[in-house]
Design a protein around this motif. Sequence first.
Motif, PDB file in Angstrom:
ATOM      1  N   GLN A  35       0.966  -1.217   0.087  1.00  0.00           N
ATOM      2  CA  GLN A  35      -0.009   0.102  -0.077  1.00  0.00           C
ATOM      3  C   GLN A  35       0.924   1.142   0.018  1.00  0.00           C
ATOM      4  O   GLN A  35       1.768   1.321   0.975  1.00  0.00           O
ATOM      5  CB  GLN A  35      -0.985  -0.017   1.028  1.00  0.00           C
ATOM      6  CG  GLN A  35      -1.648   1.089   1.213  1.00  0.00           C
ATOM      7  CD  GLN A  35      -3.128   0.864   0.349  1.00  0.00           C
ATOM      8  OE1 GLN A  35      -2.878   0.345  -0.503  1.00  0.00           O
ATOM      9  NE2 GLN A  35      -4.212   1.610   0.731  1.00  0.00           N
ATOM     10  N   PRO A  36       0.655   2.029  -1.132  1.00  0.00           N
ATOM     11  CA  PRO A  36       1.649   3.288  -1.073  1.00  0.00           C
ATOM     12  C   PRO A  36       1.415   4.051   0.224  1.00  0.00           C
ATOM     13  O   PRO A  36       0.093   4.159   0.598  1.00  0.00           O
ATOM     14  CB  PRO A  36       1.152   3.841  -2.254  1.00  0.00           C
ATOM     15  CG  PRO A  36       0.606   2.880  -3.164  1.00  0.00           C
ATOM     16  CD  PRO A  36       0.029   2.083  -2.110  1.00  0.00           C
ATOM     17  N   ALA A  37       2.032   5.005   0.742  1.00  0.00           N
ATOM     18  CA  ALA A  37       2.253   5.659   1.718  1.00  0.00           C
ATOM     19  C   ALA A  37       3.296   6.723   2.033  1.00  0.00           C
ATOM     20  O   ALA A  37       4.418   6.161   1.714  1.00  0.00           O
ATOM     21  CB  ALA A  37       1.912   4.789   3.181  1.00  0.00           C
ATOM     22  N   THR A  94      10.929   5.496  -6.380  1.00  0.00           N
ATOM     23  CA  THR A  94       9.434   5.400  -6.024  1.00  0.00           C
ATOM     24  C   THR A  94       8.495   5.196  -7.204  1.00  0.00           C
ATOM     25  O   THR A  94       8.771   5.565  -8.286  1.00  0.00           O
ATOM     26  CB  THR A  94       8.786   6.518  -5.073  1.00  0.00           C
ATOM     27  OG1 THR A  94       8.787   7.607  -5.836  1.00  0.00           O
ATOM     28  CG2 THR A  94       9.881   6.877  -3.920  1.00  0.00           C
ATOM     29  N   GLN A  95       7.382   4.767  -6.796  1.00  0.00           N
ATOM     30  CA  GLN A  95       6.204   4.640  -7.787  1.00  0.00           C
ATOM     31  C   GLN A  95       6.085   6.118  -8.248  1.00  0.00           C
ATOM     32  O   GLN A  95       6.328   7.209  -7.556  1.00  0.00           O
ATOM     33  CB  GLN A  95       5.061   4.099  -7.337  1.00  0.00           C
ATOM     34  CG  GLN A  95       4.956   2.653  -6.897  1.00  0.00           C
ATOM     35  CD  GLN A  95       3.668   2.329  -6.377  1.00  0.00           C
ATOM     36  OE1 GLN A  95       3.245   2.617  -5.530  1.00  0.00           O
ATOM     37  NE2 GLN A  95       3.149   0.965  -6.681  1.00  0.00           N
TER      38      GLN A  95
END
Length: 120
Positions: free
Chosen positions: A1-3, A37-38
């Motif tokens: 989950q991106p954070a 990063t994404q």
Amino acid sequence: QPAHQIVKDGLTMLRNMEHRGGVAADGETGDGAGILTQIPLAYFKREALKEGVVLPIKGGYGVGMVFMPNNTLQVESIIRIIENAVIEMGMRNVWVRKVPVDNTRIGKVARDTEPKSFQF
């Protein structure tokens, strides 16, 4: 989950890993290590809209990171070369973004040779 916390933790770890690379004779200039990063989709969408650019849908674009010399004429020439190459590959470039940087914590050697950072 991106954070965002993951990015913050990665930067903290990076700052604490002095052994990861060399340091120049000035004692301030490191190896330029960073994190990957994404694509931050919401952020990019907001930033693009500020410049009147509407990005394609999620998954409909990628981002290329390009480091360029400090010479403005060279930068303009390189941008044209990249844009022509993109067209030759059957794609289109929707945005050229000059990446904002904070160079207040880098050494003099790094600052003197710091490239301009762009995203396509």
